[in-house]
Enzyme design. Structure first.
Site, PDB file in Angstrom:
ATOM      1  N   THR A 132       2.066   0.733  -5.062  1.00  0.00           N
ATOM      2  CA  THR A 132       1.330  -0.408  -4.518  1.00  0.00           C
ATOM      3  C   THR A 132       1.472  -1.640  -5.410  1.00  0.00           C
ATOM      4  OG1 THR A 132      -0.287   1.036  -3.440  1.00  0.00           O
ATOM      5  CG2 THR A 132      -0.973  -1.230  -3.877  1.00  0.00           C
ATOM      6  N   SER A 187       0.847  -1.190   0.000  1.00  0.00           N
ATOM      7  CA  SER A 187       0.000   0.000   0.000  1.00  0.00           C
ATOM      8  C   SER A 187       0.880   1.237   0.000  1.00  0.00           C
ATOM      9  CB  SER A 187      -0.895   0.007   1.243  1.00  0.00           C
ATOM     10  OG  SER A 187      -1.738   1.131   1.255  1.00  0.00           O
ATOM     11  N   CYS A 188       0.490   2.248  -0.781  1.00  0.00           N
ATOM     12  CA  CYS A 188       1.225   3.512  -0.844  1.00  0.00           C
ATOM     13  C   CYS A 188       0.234   4.667  -0.736  1.00  0.00           C
ATOM     14  CB  CYS A 188       2.044   3.611  -2.128  1.00  0.00           C
ATOM     15  SG  CYS A 188       1.048   3.762  -3.637  1.00  0.00           S
ATOM     16  N   PRO A 189       0.715   5.890  -0.505  1.00  0.00           N
ATOM     17  CA  PRO A 189      -0.208   7.013  -0.304  1.00  0.00           C
ATOM     18  C   PRO A 189      -1.180   7.251  -1.449  1.00  0.00           C
ATOM     19  CG  PRO A 189       1.967   7.609   0.470  1.00  0.00           C
ATOM     20  CD  PRO A 189       2.105   6.270  -0.188  1.00  0.00           C
TER      21      PRO A 189
END
Length: 503
Positions: free
Chosen positions: A16, A8-10
C-alpha cells in the site's frame, strides 16, 4: 495536471505505502501534482473532498475493494493492481493524464480505464474479467482476516512461551472448583488457575476462532457490499462448526455474496423494498446459505480437509522435504502477492490443524529474500544503485520480522535476476526446515518469536543456508550486467522504468 490516487493491498502494510511513494515520485518527475489516499491496515488516510473535486483524473492501484469509491464518481479513472503502482508508476501516470485529456467536458461519470494487461480488482468495476474480480473478492477477505491472525496467533504463541505447551490442554475444557470454563466471563477463573498465560491463550484462541468467519464475511462484503456481511459471517461460522475450515470459508463467502447479489436485483413492490435491506435480504440469504453449507457443501469439504490433514501428518521425510521446497519457492515467487498468500494461508490452516512444521517452513522461507538482498548490497554494493542500497538497510529488519515485501524494490527493478534467486534460496530454506523437523507455534513474528520454534538452532541454520544461496545467486547474475551508476537519479525515482540491462 492535478491527479489523485488510492492504493490498497490485502495486508495493508507494505504494498500500500510502497505504491503510494512510487506514484508520488513518478508524478513529480512528470511535472504533475498527485495526492494519494492510502487505505492500509491503519485505516483510510482520507483525501480532502476539495482535492478530489479539483482532480483531473483518479488512479486506483488496489488489490482489494476501494472503500467509499463513490467519492470519485465522475472522474476519469485508471484501475490497476497495487503491484503496478510499484512496478509501473510512470505508465499509470501517463494513462491517467491521457484519460483526463480524452474525458468529455460534461460532468457525467466517466468509465474506468484499465491499465494495459491489468484486470480491475475492485468490486464495483464494470467489465472486469471474472478472474480479476474473483481475486479481488478473495484478497478483500484475506485483508480483513490478517489482523485477527496477528493478534490471536501472537497471543497464543506468547501463552505457550510463558505457560508451556501444555497450557492449551489445561485451558481447553478444563475445570476449576467443579466449574467448566465456557466464555470470557470465566477469564477470572482461568487467571486464578493458570495465571496470565492461561488468559492470553483464551483471548488468543477466541481471536483465532474468528479467522474463517471474518474471511467469509468480507469476501461476501466485497461482492455484495453491506448486505453480504451477515450471511457471509454465518457461512464462515458454519464452515468452522462442521470442520470445513478455510476452504469452506472461501466457498461460503462466495456463495453468500452470490445469493445476495441475486436478491438485490429482484424487482419488488415499493412497500416491500423498504424492508429488503434490513429484514428480507439478511433473513433469506442467511437461511439459504446456511442450509447449503450444512447439507450440501460443508460435509464434503470437511472430509476433504480432514483427508488432506491426515495425508500431511502421515508424510514421510522425503515428501515433507519436497513440500517444504514447494511452499518455500511459493513464498518468494511474488514476494507478498497471491502465490505467497496461498502458501501462507496453507501454513495457517496446517497450524490450526496441529501441523507445526509447515508454518515453520513458510515463515523461514518468507524471511530469507529481504535478508539475502540486504546481504548482497553489502557484499557487492556497486551492483546496486543508491535507492536499492537504502532499501537494503531497511531489508535487514523487514526480513527478520517476516515481512517478505522488503524484497519488492529489488524485484521491481530487476525481476528476471532477482526473483529466481530468491526462489532458489527460499526453496532451500523451506526444505531444510522440514528436514530438520523445525516447528513454529507462532503464525508470524520472524526471528523475534524464535523462543517458540522447535529445534531453533537448526531452524537458524536453514534460514542462513537459504540467505547464502539467494545472495550468491543474485550477486552472480547481477555481475553479468552493466553496473548502474550510484548517482542515477532517474533510476532512484522510478525503478520500474529500468529494464533488465543486458550483459
Amino acid at each position: 495536471m492535478k491527479l489523485v490516487a488510492v492504493t490498497s493491498c490485502p495486508t495493508g502494510i507494505a504494498h500500500t505505502y510502497m505504491a503510494a511513494e512510487a506514484l508520488s515520485e513518478a508524478a513529480k518527475a512528470a511535472g504533475h501534482e498527485l495526492e494519494v489516499e492510502t487505505q492500509g491496515s491503519a485505516g483510510l488516510d482520507r483525501l480532502d473532498p476539495a482535492t478530489i473535486a479539483a482532480a483531473d483524473a483518479v488512479i486506483f492501484a488496489a488489490d482489494v475493494e476501494v472503500r467509499e469509491r463513490d467519492r470519485f464518481d465522475g472522474k476519469p479513472t485508471v484501475v490497476a493492481k497495487v503491484k503496478d503502482g510499484i512496478n509501473r508508476p510512470a505508465e499509470l501516470i501517463e494513462r491517467a493524464v491521457a484519460a483526463a485529456a480524452e474525458a468529455p467536458a460534461a460532468s457525467t461519470p466517466a468509465a474506468a480505464v484499465p491499465a494495459a494487461g491489468v484486470s480491475p480488482a475492485t468490486k464495483a468495476e464494470e467489465g472486469a474479467s471474472w478472474a480479476g474480480r474473483l481475486r479481488g473478492w478473495l484478497m478483500t477477505g484475506v485483508s480483513y482476516m490478517i489482523p485477527f491472525v496477528a493478534a490471536g496467533g501472537i497471543l497464543i504463541a506468547l501463552a505457550f512461551l510463558i505457560g508451556g505447551p501444555e497450557i492449551a490442554s489445561k485451558v481447553n475444557g478444563g475445570t476449576f472448583d467443579g466449574h467448566t470454563y465456557k466464555g470470557v466471563s470465566d477469564l477470572t477463573l482461568i487467571l486464578n488457575q493458570f495465571g496470565v498465560a492461561g488468559v492470553m491463550f483464551k483471548i488468543g484462541a477466541t481471536s483465532f476462532s474468528m479467522l474463517v468467519p471474518i474471511l467469509a464475511g468480507f469476501i461476501a462484503y466485497a461482492m455484495a457490499d453491506r448486505p453480504g456481511l451477515v450471511p457471509g459471517v454465518v457461512a464462515g461460522l458454519l464452515a468452522s462448526a462442521v470442520g470445513a475450515g478455510f476452504l469452506g470459508g472461501l466457498i461460503g463467502g462466495l456463495l453468500a455474496g452470490a445469493i445476495v447479489l441475486q436478491l438485490v436485483r429482484l424487482d419488488v413492490p415499493r412497500a416491500i423494498a423498504g424492508v429488503m435491506p434490513v429484514v428480507i435480504i439478511p433473513l433469506v440469504s442467511t437461511l439459504v446459505v446456511g442450509f447449503v453449507m450444512l447439507v450440501v457443501v460443508g460435509k464434503p469439504i470437511a472430509s476433504a480437509t480432514n483427508g488432506m490433514t491426515g495425508w500431511l501428518n502421515g508424510l514421510g521425510d522425503s515428501n515433507k522435504i519436497l513440500l517444504g521446497l514447494i511452499v518455500g519457492a511459493m513464498m518468494a515467487f511474488d514476494l507478498g502477492g497471491p502465490v505467497n498468500k496461498v502458501a501462507y494461508t496453507f501454513g495457517l490452516a496446517s497450524l490450526s490443524a496441529g501441523n507445526l512444521n509447515i508454518m515453520a517452513a513458510v515463515m523461514a522461507a518468507g524471511m530469507t529474500p529481504p535478508i539475502a538482498l540486504a546481504l548482497a548490497t553489502v557484499v557487492r554494493p556497486k551492483l546496486f544503485n543508491d535507492a536499492e542500497r537504502k532499501a537494503g538497510e531497511a531489508a535487514w529488519l523487514l526480513g527478520a520480522s517476516f515481512i517478505t515485501e522488503g524484497a519488492i524494490p529489488f524485484a521491481a527493478a530487476d525481476p528476471v535476476r532477482v526473483i529466481p534467486s530468491m526462489m532458489a534460496g527460499s526453496a532451500v530454506t523451506g526444505a531444510l526446515s522440514m528436514a530438520f523437523d523445525a516447528t513454529s507455534r507462532a503464525p508470524h513474528g520472524g526471528i523475534w518469536v524464535v523462543g517458540l520454534i522447535g529445534h531453533p538452532l537448526l531452524y537458524l541454520v536453514a534460514i542462513l543456508a537459504g540467505i547464502g544461496v539467494s545472495a550468491a545467486s543474485v550477486v552472480a547474475l547481477k555481475s553479468r550486467r552493466i553496473l548502474v551508476p550510484s548517482g542515477d537519479a532517474v533510476a532512484a525515482a522510478a525503478p520500474s522504468s529500468r529494464g533488465v540491462v543486458a550483459a
